[in-house]
Motif scaffolding. Structure first.
Motif, PDB file in Angstrom:
ATOM      1  N   THR A 200       0.826  -1.174   0.000  1.00  0.00           N
ATOM      2  CA  THR A 200       0.000   0.000   0.000  1.00  0.00           C
ATOM      3  C   THR A 200       0.874   1.242   0.000  1.00  0.00           C
ATOM      4  N   THR A 201       0.236   2.402   0.056  1.00  0.00           N
ATOM      5  CA  THR A 201       0.919   3.688   0.178  1.00  0.00           C
ATOM      6  C   THR A 201       0.680   4.242   1.578  1.00  0.00           C
ATOM      7  N   ASP A 202       1.291   5.368   1.861  1.00  0.00           N
ATOM      8  CA  ASP A 202       1.112   6.005   3.170  1.00  0.00           C
ATOM      9  C   ASP A 202       1.345   7.501   2.973  1.00  0.00           C
ATOM     10  N   THR A 203       0.265   8.233   2.669  1.00  0.00           N
ATOM     11  CA  THR A 203       0.386   9.661   2.369  1.00  0.00           C
ATOM     12  C   THR A 203      -0.646  10.454   3.161  1.00  0.00           C
ATOM     13  N   PRO A 204      -0.327  11.690   3.550  1.00  0.00           N
ATOM     14  CA  PRO A 204      -1.287  12.508   4.296  1.00  0.00           C
ATOM     15  C   PRO A 204      -2.551  12.753   3.471  1.00  0.00           C
ATOM     16  N   TRP A 205      -3.691  12.766   4.138  1.00  0.00           N
ATOM     17  CA  TRP A 205      -4.965  13.029   3.459  1.00  0.00           C
ATOM     18  C   TRP A 205      -5.601  14.260   4.089  1.00  0.00           C
ATOM     19  N   GLU A 206      -5.864  15.267   3.281  1.00  0.00           N
ATOM     20  CA  GLU A 206      -6.394  16.530   3.789  1.00  0.00           C
ATOM     21  C   GLU A 206      -7.728  16.888   3.156  1.00  0.00           C
ATOM     22  N   GLN A 207      -8.340  15.917   2.456  1.00  0.00           N
ATOM     23  CA  GLN A 207      -9.629  16.177   1.811  1.00  0.00           C
ATOM     24  C   GLN A 207     -10.757  15.685   2.724  1.00  0.00           C
ATOM     25  N   GLU A 208     -11.986  15.673   2.177  1.00  0.00           N
ATOM     26  CA  GLU A 208     -13.098  15.161   2.975  1.00  0.00           C
ATOM     27  C   GLU A 208     -12.873  13.667   3.258  1.00  0.00           C
ATOM     28  N   LEU A 209     -13.496  13.161   4.342  1.00  0.00           N
ATOM     29  CA  LEU A 209     -13.123  11.855   4.871  1.00  0.00           C
ATOM     30  C   LEU A 209     -13.914  10.685   4.303  1.00  0.00           C
ATOM     31  N   THR A 210     -15.024  10.944   3.656  1.00  0.00           N
ATOM     32  CA  THR A 210     -15.926   9.857   3.291  1.00  0.00           C
ATOM     33  C   THR A 210     -15.508   9.119   2.034  1.00  0.00           C
ATOM     34  N   HIS A 211     -14.853   9.819   1.089  1.00  0.00           N
ATOM     35  CA  HIS A 211     -14.608   9.212  -0.217  1.00  0.00           C
ATOM     36  C   HIS A 211     -13.143   9.333  -0.660  1.00  0.00           C
ATOM     37  N   PRO A 212     -12.202   8.747   0.068  1.00  0.00           N
ATOM     38  CA  PRO A 212     -10.819   8.751  -0.419  1.00  0.00           C
ATOM     39  C   PRO A 212     -10.724   7.930  -1.701  1.00  0.00           C
ATOM     40  N   VAL A 213      -9.851   8.345  -2.593  1.00  0.00           N
ATOM     41  CA  VAL A 213      -9.704   7.657  -3.877  1.00  0.00           C
ATOM     42  C   VAL A 213      -8.227   7.556  -4.245  1.00  0.00           C
ATOM     43  N   ALA A 214      -7.935   6.598  -5.105  1.00  0.00           N
ATOM     44  CA  ALA A 214      -6.587   6.436  -5.632  1.00  0.00           C
ATOM     45  C   ALA A 214      -6.380   7.385  -6.788  1.00  0.00           C
ATOM     46  N   THR A 215      -5.258   8.071  -6.809  1.00  0.00           N
ATOM     47  CA  THR A 215      -4.921   8.961  -7.914  1.00  0.00           C
ATOM     48  C   THR A 215      -4.030   8.234  -8.920  1.00  0.00           C
ATOM     49  N   SER A 216      -3.813   8.873 -10.046  1.00  0.00           N
ATOM     50  CA  SER A 216      -2.914   8.315 -11.052  1.00  0.00           C
ATOM     51  C   SER A 216      -1.510   8.149 -10.472  1.00  0.00           C
ATOM     52  N   ALA A 217      -1.069   9.122  -9.682  1.00  0.00           N
ATOM     53  CA  ALA A 217       0.258   9.043  -9.076  1.00  0.00           C
ATOM     54  C   ALA A 217       0.357   7.882  -8.083  1.00  0.00           C
ATOM     55  N   ASP A 218      -0.711   7.640  -7.319  1.00  0.00           N
ATOM     56  CA  ASP A 218      -0.724   6.519  -6.379  1.00  0.00           C
ATOM     57  C   ASP A 218      -0.558   5.190  -7.106  1.00  0.00           C
ATOM     58  N   ILE A 219      -1.327   5.032  -8.170  1.00  0.00           N
ATOM     59  CA  ILE A 219      -1.291   3.778  -8.931  1.00  0.00           C
ATOM     60  C   ILE A 219       0.083   3.569  -9.552  1.00  0.00           C
ATOM     61  N   ASP A 220       0.639   4.628 -10.100  1.00  0.00           N
ATOM     62  CA  ASP A 220       1.971   4.521 -10.705  1.00  0.00           C
ATOM     63  C   ASP A 220       3.028   4.156  -9.668  1.00  0.00           C
ATOM     64  N   TYR A 221       2.902   4.704  -8.460  1.00  0.00           N
ATOM     65  CA  TYR A 221       3.855   4.395  -7.387  1.00  0.00           C
ATOM     66  C   TYR A 221       3.831   2.898  -7.061  1.00  0.00           C
ATOM     67  N   VAL A 222       2.637   2.339  -6.901  1.00  0.00           N
ATOM     68  CA  VAL A 222       2.525   0.919  -6.572  1.00  0.00           C
ATOM     69  C   VAL A 222       3.044   0.060  -7.717  1.00  0.00           C
ATOM     70  N   LEU A 223       2.696   0.416  -8.940  1.00  0.00           N
ATOM     71  CA  LEU A 223       3.184  -0.339 -10.094  1.00  0.00           C
ATOM     72  C   LEU A 223       4.712  -0.295 -10.181  1.00  0.00           C
ATOM     73  N   GLU A 224       5.276   0.873  -9.964  1.00  0.00           N
ATOM     74  CA  GLU A 224       6.727   1.026 -10.048  1.00  0.00           C
ATOM     75  C   GLU A 224       7.436   0.116  -9.055  1.00  0.00           C
ATOM     76  N   HIS A 225       6.957   0.084  -7.833  1.00  0.00           N
ATOM     77  CA  HIS A 225       7.642  -0.707  -6.809  1.00  0.00           C
ATOM     78  C   HIS A 225       7.373  -2.203  -6.971  1.00  0.00           C
ATOM     79  N   ALA A 226       6.213  -2.570  -7.466  1.00  0.00           N
ATOM     80  CA  ALA A 226       5.974  -3.983  -7.757  1.00  0.00           C
ATOM     81  C   ALA A 226       6.823  -4.439  -8.931  1.00  0.00           C
ATOM     82  N   ASN A 227       6.909  -3.591  -9.949  1.00  0.00           N
ATOM     83  CA  ASN A 227       7.683  -3.950 -11.142  1.00  0.00           C
ATOM     84  C   ASN A 227       9.179  -4.072 -10.862  1.00  0.00           C
ATOM     85  N   ALA A 228       9.630  -3.461  -9.771  1.00  0.00           N
ATOM     86  CA  ALA A 228      11.050  -3.546  -9.426  1.00  0.00           C
ATOM     87  C   ALA A 228      11.471  -4.977  -9.121  1.00  0.00           C
TER      88      ALA A 228
END
Length: 581
Positions: free
Chosen positions: A304-332
């Motif tokens: 997973t990731t671990d980043t500060p969240w400063e938006q509303e609390l009910t609907h957190p979502v994955a961003t393009s940058a989040d997905i790319d981060y996970v893919l990059e580290h898995a692909n390593a």
């Protein structure tokens, strides 16, 4: 014991019972606010002590953090690096209790590889740590729940995980933890609590904490978000178990004290099982977090990731940058790199991170590294922090704190209370062979059903006996039976289409296009059970479709702020009231 069925009718009866608590003879002992794993555990703990108990949740059960975790039941290897041996042992004891007694159908063993890059010092360092992990697990009562760790050569790794890149490791340590469908765990705990007399109402928001003449919290004002009905509840103790909403709930008492909680976002991606050749999971260290590659049913979960969240609390979502981060580290470490086209689903959750200290005015507190129990004002107990694995310990601490001296006469007994579906599991596993032959269920389908329902599979079969068509798989999502959809509404408290898609099944992220291909059939099954007319059915489908499209749009955005705008374009089917105005 009462029934474990959660239905629209049982919910209405619970709300009627809560309305009657203004009469002194019906006052509750404990009112629990928050329907995640901690709140559910508290409700079960209190009810099994013989306390009159109710639990309310503003959204669906487990709709917050407790349906968006890494879905692991584990001791936490990283705490060994902090030398917090007690915390690791506590979590491992709870892990084994879930595996052996409380929920052996829901919680399953998973082997993991810890890849090694250095031949001598790293093998010694990691091997010693995991050996200690196993030793602490061995301190739990009874027979070991999981095998001991073992060291693997590169050739052995290749047999267990063929798609690990050849240069990614010179060897590995294999150890064991467990996985769980987190949302199903929560629903099972709530159902078990109701079987011991607890009242349970989802889609019921607390809008005010009330006080008596002495200034002590003595209850709450609730709003039934399905009907708009307002209810005043009286309770001797109110327990706030609302996770990242902790401070918002504390504020309803009008006091300054309380716990301080920050939200940290973690995301996961889902890829098809055939995309990665492997029979075990991986655990990898990154510069920001621990990355798991977890085998799960027909797919892999990576996060997973671990980043500060400063938006509303009910609907957190994955961003393009989040997905790319996970893919990059898995692909390593993968021999065959993944691309965005391989991602069939995502989810994002918020961890409630306790901040050092408590707000001024807060009373004495019981604190561990993982969770804290405190009382910002008389009559109100707050618990925050913690992890899914130790929900039962957190619940015990919260109830002990809330009832004070009575706790010695009414100790917690939840370590000996199996969850619904656990009792009679061995017999139902044998009976399942006959049912499989009768309905033509494959071995994979039977395994799926036993994992999800345990001995409650008998209730699924009863539905199929009443309507043989329910024994057939969904056309657009054949991993699930039609009976499972009916069961979600008839036994598991689903009130809306999204409840089924997100929390009773995992169709929102485990099939392409967020399961939209199955919504017509699913809505058609639950509409007569929930009494929907054609207009309501159409509105439910339109609402879930809008949600799915908004989530997909959010995944294309580069950051949280832009993703939030995209996600909030879809309105909620039963929106929470805004208490800030």
């Amino acid at each position: 014991m009462a029934s474990t069925r959660l239905t629209a009718e049982s919910r209405r009866q619970s709300l009627d019972a809560l309305a009657a608590t203004t009469e002194p003879q019906h006052e509750l002992d404990v009112l629990v606010i928050g329907g995640g794993v901690t709140g559910a555990g508290i409700a079960l703990d209190a009810a099994t002590r013989g306390l009159s108990t109710a639990i309310v949740e503003g959204q669906d059960w487990a709709s917050g953090t407790s349906s968006r975790s890494s879905k692991l039941v584990h001791g936490g290897l990283r705490y060994l690096q902090m030398l917090d041996f007690h915390l690791v042992q506590e979590a491992l004891t709870e892990r084994d209790l879930l595996l052996k007694k409380l929920a052996p159908h829901l919680v399953r063993p998973v082997p993991f590889l810890y890849p090694l890059e250095h031949r001598i010092w790293e093998r010694a360092y990691v091997g010693t740590g995991i050996a200690l992990y196993d030793t602490l697990a061995s301190l739990a009562p009874g027979k070991r729940a999981l095998p001991l760790h073992r060291h693997l050569t590169r050739a052995q790794i290749a047999r267990k995980f063929p798609d690990l890149a050849h240069d990614a490791a010179i060897g590995a340590v294999q150890y064991w933890d467990a996985s769980v469908d987190d949302a199903r765990l929560v629903t099972s705990i709530v159902r078990t609590a109701t079987s011991y007399g607890a009242h349970a109402a989802s889609r019921t928001q607390v809008v005010e904490l009330t006080k008596g003449p002495t200034g002590a919290v003595n209850g709450a004002v609730l709003v039934d978000l399905e009907s708009g009905r307002e209810i005043t509840v009286r309770a001797r103790a109110v327990i706030n178990a609302t996770g990242v909403w902790t401070e918002d709930t504390e504020a309803l008492a009008g006091d300054e004290g309380g716990l301080k909680v920050l939200a940290s976002k973690g995301i996961h991606i889902v890829v098809p099982r055939e995309r990665i050749k492997g029979r075990v999971g991986l655990i990898l260290q990154t510069e920001k977090s621990v990355l798991f590659v977890i085998p799960w049913s027909r797919y892999w979960v990576i996060g997973t990731t671990d980043t500060p969240w400063e938006q509303e609390l009910t609907h957190p979502v994955a961003t393009s940058a989040d997905i790319d981060y996970v893919l990059e580290h898995a692909n390593a470490v993968l021999a065959k790199p993944l691309t965005r086209d391989d991602v069939i689903g995502t989810w994002a959750g918020l961890r409630p991170l306790l901040q050092p200290g408590t707000k001024e005015g807060t009373g004495s507190a019981k604190v561990s590294r993982e969770h804290t129990v405190a009382s910002p004002t008389t009559g109100l107990t707050v618990i925050a922090g913690g992890k899914l694995t130790t929900y039962r310990v957190m619940a015990k601490d919260a109830v002990d704190f809330a009832i004070g001296q009575r706790a010695s006469a009414l100790p917690s007994i939840t370590d000996d209370i199996p969850l619904t579906g656990a009792v009679g599991l061995a017999a139902v596993r044998r009976q399942a062979r006959t049912w499989a032959q009768r309905y033509g269920w494959t071995h994979a389908m039977v395994d799926h059903l036993l994992h999800r329902y345990g001995s409650n599979l008998r209730e699924i079969v009863e539905l199929c006996l009443g309507d043989p068509g329910l024994a057939q798989p969904l056309e657009a999502a054949p991993a699930y039976l039609r009976a499972e959809i009916a069961y979600a509404a008839e036994h598991e408290g689903a009130l809306h289409l999204e409840d089924v898609m997100l929390h009773r099944t995992r169709l929102n992220y485990e099939v392409e296009n967020r399961g939209l291909g199955a919504v017509e059939e699913i809505a058609g099954i639950i509409a007569p059970i929930l009494g929907w007319d054609d207009a309501t059915k159409a509105a439910e489908i339109a609402s879930y479709t809008a949600r799915a499209e908004a989530e997909a749009a959010a995944e294309q955005e580069p950051d949280d702020a832009a993703a939030e705008v995209a996600r909030l374009a879809a309105e909620d089917i039963a929106p929470l009231q805004d208490l800030r105005t």
